[in-house]
Design a protein around this motif. Structure first.
Motif, PDB file in Angstrom:
ATOM      1  N   PHE A 184       0.941  -1.242   0.033  1.00 56.01           N
ATOM      2  CA  PHE A 184      -0.045  -0.070   0.035  1.00 56.01           C
ATOM      3  C   PHE A 184       0.941   1.214   0.080  1.00 56.01           C
ATOM      4  O   PHE A 184       1.547   1.453   1.024  1.00 56.01           O
ATOM      5  CB  PHE A 184      -0.964   0.107   1.270  1.00 56.01           C
ATOM      6  CG  PHE A 184      -1.964   0.935   1.243  1.00 56.01           C
ATOM      7  CD1 PHE A 184      -3.250   0.877   1.038  1.00 56.01           C
ATOM      8  CD2 PHE A 184      -1.502   2.277   1.670  1.00 56.01           C
ATOM      9  CE1 PHE A 184      -4.292   2.007   1.210  1.00 56.01           C
ATOM     10  CE2 PHE A 184      -2.590   3.344   1.603  1.00 56.01           C
ATOM     11  CZ  PHE A 184      -3.846   3.187   1.256  1.00 56.01           C
ATOM     12  N   LYS A 185       1.042   1.744  -1.167  1.00 63.62           N
ATOM     13  CA  LYS A 185       1.962   3.027  -1.120  1.00 63.62           C
ATOM     14  C   LYS A 185       3.352   2.631  -0.642  1.00 63.62           C
ATOM     15  O   LYS A 185       3.877   3.323  -0.031  1.00 63.62           O
ATOM     16  CB  LYS A 185       1.439   4.329  -0.645  1.00 63.62           C
ATOM     17  CG  LYS A 185       0.233   4.889  -1.124  1.00 63.62           C
ATOM     18  CD  LYS A 185      -0.350   6.149  -0.451  1.00 63.62           C
ATOM     19  CE  LYS A 185      -1.507   6.493  -0.982  1.00 63.62           C
ATOM     20  NZ  LYS A 185      -2.116   7.910  -0.135  1.00 63.62           N
ATOM     21  N   ASN A 186       4.023   1.541  -1.281  1.00 59.78           N
ATOM     22  CA  ASN A 186       5.442   1.238  -0.929  1.00 59.78           C
ATOM     23  C   ASN A 186       5.380   0.621   0.634  1.00 59.78           C
ATOM     24  O   ASN A 186       6.515   0.186   0.879  1.00 59.78           O
ATOM     25  CB  ASN A 186       6.377   2.155  -1.266  1.00 59.78           C
ATOM     26  CG  ASN A 186       6.258   2.371  -2.621  1.00 59.78           C
ATOM     27  OD1 ASN A 186       6.137   1.610  -3.560  1.00 59.78           O
ATOM     28  ND2 ASN A 186       6.629   3.891  -3.080  1.00 59.78           N
ATOM     29  N   ARG A 187       4.136   0.494   1.215  1.00 62.32           N
ATOM     30  CA  ARG A 187       4.293  -0.185   2.567  1.00 62.32           C
ATOM     31  C   ARG A 187       3.467  -1.265   2.761  1.00 62.32           C
ATOM     32  O   ARG A 187       2.374  -1.219   2.368  1.00 62.32           O
ATOM     33  CB  ARG A 187       3.904   0.945   3.708  1.00 62.32           C
ATOM     34  CG  ARG A 187       4.917   2.208   3.710  1.00 62.32           C
ATOM     35  CD  ARG A 187       4.397   3.078   4.664  1.00 62.32           C
ATOM     36  NE  ARG A 187       4.777   2.422   6.050  1.00 62.32           N
ATOM     37  CZ  ARG A 187       4.439   3.042   7.108  1.00 62.32           C
ATOM     38  NH1 ARG A 187       3.809   4.378   7.381  1.00 62.32           N
ATOM     39  NH2 ARG A 187       4.594   2.635   8.392  1.00 62.32           N
ATOM     40  N   LYS A 188       3.971  -2.391   3.401  1.00 60.85           N
ATOM     41  CA  LYS A 188       3.177  -3.730   3.323  1.00 60.85           C
ATOM     42  C   LYS A 188       1.932  -3.553   4.286  1.00 60.85           C
ATOM     43  O   LYS A 188       1.744  -2.814   5.306  1.00 60.85           O
ATOM     44  CB  LYS A 188       4.014  -4.585   4.395  1.00 60.85           C
ATOM     45  CG  LYS A 188       3.563  -6.056   4.333  1.00 60.85           C
ATOM     46  CD  LYS A 188       4.654  -6.878   5.015  1.00 60.85           C
ATOM     47  CE  LYS A 188       3.901  -8.370   5.186  1.00 60.85           C
ATOM     48  NZ  LYS A 188       4.866  -9.348   5.741  1.00 60.85           N
ATOM     49  N   LEU A 189       1.066  -4.318   3.571  1.00 62.40           N
ATOM     50  CA  LEU A 189      -0.390  -4.142   4.160  1.00 62.40           C
ATOM     51  C   LEU A 189      -0.291  -5.687   4.848  1.00 62.40           C
ATOM     52  O   LEU A 189      -0.059  -6.678   4.108  1.00 62.40           O
ATOM     53  CB  LEU A 189      -1.601  -4.082   3.175  1.00 62.40           C
ATOM     54  CG  LEU A 189      -2.929  -3.917   3.712  1.00 62.40           C
ATOM     55  CD1 LEU A 189      -3.282  -2.528   3.980  1.00 62.40           C
ATOM     56  CD2 LEU A 189      -3.918  -4.218   2.577  1.00 62.40           C
TER      57      LEU A 189
END
Length: 257
Positions: A120-125
């Motif tokens: 999610f926008k380069n961050r892990k969900l």
């Protein structure tokens, strides 16, 4: 002395306006013996980027639905081992090594599921229904094909044993709100036509009930609330796709009356 011949792999990709992702993906799949990209007449720089790679075969083909496009791509591959990957996915070094080991193993299955890490926008969900997401990505062409019963969320039919790879794909599906919302809307429209094609008519009541259930299930039962604001966004947009499906079904049915 017996020499085991190294197995050849064809990597297949279908694209439409993927200029943000396609270069990095092609760089990732440098191990492929054949790379085929089936593009449905992109209007951004996707084709220009693809054509800068001498080792990539580009085919322009009109898009009807996801299953038809995937089966068309399959027909173009010359190797039995297929790695079918989306433009917004990335292959880690660990996954590359595992793929190489699997296809050259004497005990290979006909198809392999791969778990995906949703970004999610380069961050892990971590949750929101995506924590157990897995999909067939590596398989033998001679044993598999995509079911024509589906237009979206394609189903691979496997004539043989299946297994699961240990390493994960990185899935950069969500880059911004509007793009993901459009993707979910389009999925909903395809799903509506798929359901009607099967004469699967649902009541108007489900237009509100099913999306609400989808949101609550993913947000509460699938722990979307633990993802905070990201979880609310993803669960809402997934429910929105279901809403778009029923709204389109009702529109089509009403137009036939």
């Amino acid at each position: 002395m017996n020499t085991i011949q190294k197995q050849q792999i064809s990597v297949l990709i279908i694209t439409f306006n993927e200029e943000r992702f396609i270069k990095n993906l092609i760089d990732d799949i440098d191990f492929a013996d054949e790379i085929i990209i089936v593009d449905s007449f992109s209007t951004d720089r996707t084709v220009e980027i693809i054509e800068s790679f001498a080792n990539v075969k580009l085919i322009q083909h009109k898009f009807t639905d996801y299953t038809s496009q995937r089966n068309f791509a399959l027909e173009q591959a010359k190797n039995n081992w297929i790695l079918f990957i989306d433009a917004d996915e990335r292959i880690t070094p660990a996954l590359k090594s595992e793929i190489d080991a699997v296809v050259n193993s004497d005990n290979s299955a006909s198809a392999y599921l791969v778990y995906r890490t949703f970004m999610f926008k380069n961050r892990k969900l971590h949750f929101s229904g995506w924590q157990t997401d897995k999909i067939f990505r590596l398989f033998k062409k001679n044993d598999c094909f995509y079911s024509k019963d589906r237009m979206v969320h394609e189903k691979l039919i496997v004539n043989g044993n299946t297994a699961i790879l240990k390493s994960k794909l990185i899935h950069y599906s969500y880059s911004n709100y509007e793009d993901y919302k459009l993707k979910m809307y389009n999925y909903g429209i395809f799903k509506a036509n798929e359901k009607l094609k099967k004469r699967n008519h649902k009541s108007v009541f489900l237009l509100f009930l099913h999306p609400t259930y989808t949101f609550l299930y993913q947000f509460i039962i699938r722990f979307g609330f633990l993802d905070g604001a990201k979880g609310i966004t993803i669960c809402y947009l997934n429910a929105y796709s279901v809403y778009a499906r029923y709204k389109e079904m009702n529109r089509i049915i009403s137009s036939r009356i």
